[in-house]
Design a protein around this motif. Structure first.
Motif, PDB file in Angstrom:
ATOM      1  N   HIS A 117      40.568  67.132  55.262  1.00 28.52           N
ATOM      2  CA  HIS A 117      41.453  65.982  55.091  1.00 28.52           C
ATOM      3  C   HIS A 117      42.317  66.175  53.841  1.00 28.52           C
ATOM      4  CE1 HIS A 117      42.958  61.910  54.910  1.00 28.52           C
ATOM      5  NE2 HIS A 117      42.539  61.823  53.664  1.00 28.52           N
ATOM      6  N   LYS A 118      41.684  66.658  52.789  1.00 27.24           N
ATOM      7  CA  LYS A 118      42.398  66.888  51.529  1.00 27.24           C
ATOM      8  C   LYS A 118      43.538  67.887  51.740  1.00 27.24           C
ATOM      9  CE  LYS A 118      40.519  68.730  47.762  1.00 27.24           C
ATOM     10  NZ  LYS A 118      39.338  69.049  46.929  1.00 27.24           N
ATOM     11  N   GLU A 119      43.284  68.875  52.602  1.00 24.20           N
ATOM     12  CA  GLU A 119      44.309  69.880  52.894  1.00 24.20           C
ATOM     13  C   GLU A 119      45.348  69.364  53.896  1.00 24.20           C
ATOM     14  OE1 GLU A 119      42.211  73.415  54.087  1.00 24.20           O
ATOM     15  OE2 GLU A 119      41.117  73.523  52.188  1.00 24.20           O
ATOM     16  N   GLY A 120      45.132  68.142  54.377  1.00 18.41           N
ATOM     17  CA  GLY A 120      46.135  67.516  55.234  1.00 18.41           C
ATOM     18  C   GLY A 120      46.030  67.865  56.708  1.00 18.41           C
ATOM     19  N   HIS A 121      44.860  68.409  57.151  1.00 21.53           N
ATOM     20  CA  HIS A 121      44.739  68.849  58.546  1.00 21.53           C
ATOM     21  C   HIS A 121      44.187  67.786  59.484  1.00 21.53           C
ATOM     22  CE1 HIS A 121      45.846  72.785  57.217  1.00 21.53           C
ATOM     23  NE2 HIS A 121      44.772  72.918  56.476  1.00 21.53           N
ATOM     24  N   LEU A 122      43.501  66.783  58.942  1.00 24.96           N
ATOM     25  CA  LEU A 122      42.886  65.795  59.821  1.00 24.96           C
ATOM     26  C   LEU A 122      42.691  64.483  59.080  1.00 24.96           C
ATOM     27  CD1 LEU A 122      39.732  65.629  58.638  1.00 24.96           C
ATOM     28  CD2 LEU A 122      39.447  67.646  60.042  1.00 24.96           C
ATOM     29  N   PHE A 123      42.330  63.453  59.847  1.00 22.77           N
ATOM     30  CA  PHE A 123      41.907  62.175  59.273  1.00 22.77           C
ATOM     31  C   PHE A 123      40.408  62.076  59.501  1.00 22.77           C
ATOM     32  CE2 PHE A 123      46.321  61.254  60.603  1.00 22.77           C
ATOM     33  CZ  PHE A 123      46.838  60.863  59.376  1.00 22.77           C
ATOM     34  N   TYR A 124      39.714  61.381  58.603  1.00 24.85           N
ATOM     35  CA  TYR A 124      38.301  61.147  58.904  1.00 24.85           C
ATOM     36  C   TYR A 124      37.922  59.719  58.562  1.00 24.85           C
ATOM     37  CZ  TYR A 124      36.908  61.512  53.972  1.00 24.85           C
ATOM     38  OH  TYR A 124      36.749  61.304  52.632  1.00 24.85           O
ATOM     39  N   CYS A 125      36.849  59.267  59.189  1.00 24.21           N
ATOM     40  CA  CYS A 125      36.410  57.892  58.998  1.00 24.21           C
ATOM     41  C   CYS A 125      34.949  57.802  59.431  1.00 24.21           C
ATOM     42  CB  CYS A 125      37.256  56.955  59.855  1.00 24.21           C
ATOM     43  SG  CYS A 125      37.140  57.313  61.630  1.00 24.21           S
ATOM     44  N   THR A 126      34.423  56.590  59.394  1.00 22.60           N
ATOM     45  CA  THR A 126      33.093  56.353  59.938  1.00 22.60           C
ATOM     46  C   THR A 126      33.280  55.505  61.192  1.00 22.60           C
ATOM     47  OG1 THR A 126      32.901  54.341  58.643  1.00 22.60           O
ATOM     48  CG2 THR A 126      32.017  56.367  57.653  1.00 22.60           C
ATOM     49  N   THR A 141      52.069  63.083  59.742  1.00 22.20           N
ATOM     50  CA  THR A 141      51.833  63.595  58.389  1.00 22.20           C
ATOM     51  C   THR A 141      50.854  64.765  58.384  1.00 22.20           C
ATOM     52  OG1 THR A 141      49.995  62.070  58.008  1.00 22.20           O
ATOM     53  CG2 THR A 141      52.193  61.306  57.369  1.00 22.20           C
ATOM     54  N   LEU A 142      50.205  65.027  59.517  1.00 22.80           N
ATOM     55  CA  LEU A 142      49.210  66.105  59.558  1.00 22.80           C
ATOM     56  C   LEU A 142      49.873  67.477  59.514  1.00 22.80           C
ATOM     57  CD1 LEU A 142      46.677  64.758  62.211  1.00 22.80           C
ATOM     58  CD2 LEU A 142      46.359  64.897  59.734  1.00 22.80           C
ATOM     59  N   LYS A 143      49.240  68.391  58.807  1.00 21.05           N
ATOM     60  CA  LYS A 143      49.742  69.768  58.728  1.00 21.05           C
ATOM     61  C   LYS A 143      49.014  70.619  59.757  1.00 21.05           C
ATOM     62  CE  LYS A 143      50.388  69.911  53.695  1.00 21.05           C
ATOM     63  NZ  LYS A 143      49.418  69.011  53.068  1.00 21.05           N
ATOM     64  N   CYS A 144      49.725  71.592  60.291  1.00 20.77           N
ATOM     65  CA  CYS A 144      49.095  72.515  61.223  1.00 20.77           C
ATOM     66  C   CYS A 144      48.030  73.333  60.503  1.00 20.77           C
ATOM     67  CB  CYS A 144      50.130  73.458  61.820  1.00 20.77           C
ATOM     68  SG  CYS A 144      50.506  72.969  63.487  1.00 20.77           S
ATOM     69  N   TYR A 145      46.925  73.519  61.179  1.00 18.07           N
ATOM     70  CA  TYR A 145      45.873  74.370  60.615  1.00 18.07           C
ATOM     71  C   TYR A 145      46.257  75.818  60.886  1.00 18.07           C
ATOM     72  CZ  TYR A 145      41.252  76.197  59.584  1.00 18.07           C
ATOM     73  OH  TYR A 145      40.213  76.875  59.029  1.00 18.07           O
ATOM     74  N   PRO A 146      46.228  76.684  59.851  1.00 11.88           N
ATOM     75  CA  PRO A 146      46.614  78.081  60.098  1.00 11.88           C
ATOM     76  C   PRO A 146      45.623  78.750  61.043  1.00 11.88           C
ATOM     77  CG  PRO A 146      45.785  77.783  57.863  1.00 11.88           C
ATOM     78  CD  PRO A 146      45.838  76.424  58.489  1.00 11.88           C
ATOM     79  N   PRO A 147      46.059  79.152  62.221  1.00 12.03           N
ATOM     80  CA  PRO A 147      45.141  79.685  63.221  1.00 12.03           C
ATOM     81  C   PRO A 147      44.610  81.062  62.852  1.00 12.03           C
ATOM     82  CG  PRO A 147      47.372  79.924  63.983  1.00 12.03           C
ATOM     83  CD  PRO A 147      47.446  79.164  62.680  1.00 12.03           C
TER      84      PRO A 147
END
Length: 165
Positions: A117-126, A141-147
């Motif tokens: 999440h800090k790297e901007g790839h996903l959101f997280y919650c409970t 706002t999400l960044k692509c994860y480098p494949p």
């Protein structure tokens, strides 16, 4: 057809399944334009009834040999915090919401979700904050994860689970 896919992997995560099929969550998903929800429930004891109406379809299953097809069709993935599920979704370039299982709080899954999440790839919650997050998140706002960097990922995992300093 806009589709959301929920996966718990091989485990059981009834709280996640329950919270995603509440009227609240379903209403929010519909308001965001989703008209299909696919639930992969693993070993769970909560088994929502599949249904299909003019405006919405709910599909439920336990396991498939591969989640590839569901991931490909998904416009949004809501996943337990398992490393495999997270990585697979991110590598397919899918917007990802990771739901952390609070009953397993002191585990590396939470660290993993926090870091990604800090790297901007996903959101997280409970489970309890899922409806609010669905309502407020901005997927653009999400960044692509480098494949194709599994070694980076496993080094990160090793660090998180304390196998390397």
């Amino acid at each position: 057809m806009k589709s959301a896919f929920v996966t718990v992997g091989t485990t059981s995560f009834d709280d996640l399944i329950e919270s995603v099929v509440t009227n609240d969550s379903l209403r929010i998903l519909k308001s965001l334009g989703y008209n299909r929800l696919v639930l992969q429930i693993g070993r769970g004891t909560v088994v929502p009834e599949s249904f299909s109406s003019d405006s919405f379809t709910l599909d439920v299953y336990r396991y498939k040999d591969s989640l590839k097809e569901d991931l490909q069709q998904a416009d949004l993935v809501i996943s337990h915090a398992g490393a495999g599920s997270c990585l697979e979704s991110l590598e397919k370039g899918k917007p990802l919401v990771v739901v952390v299982n609070e009953k397993l709080m002191n585990n590396h899954q939470f660290e993993l979700a926090k870091q990604l999440h800090k790297e901007g790839h996903l959101f997280y919650c409970t489970c309890s904050t899922l409806p609010g997050l669905l309502q407020s998140m901005d997927l653009s706002t999400l960044k692509c994860y480098p494949p194709g960097q599994p070694e980076k990922f496993s080094a990160f995992l090793d660090k998180v689970v304390g196998l390397q300093k």
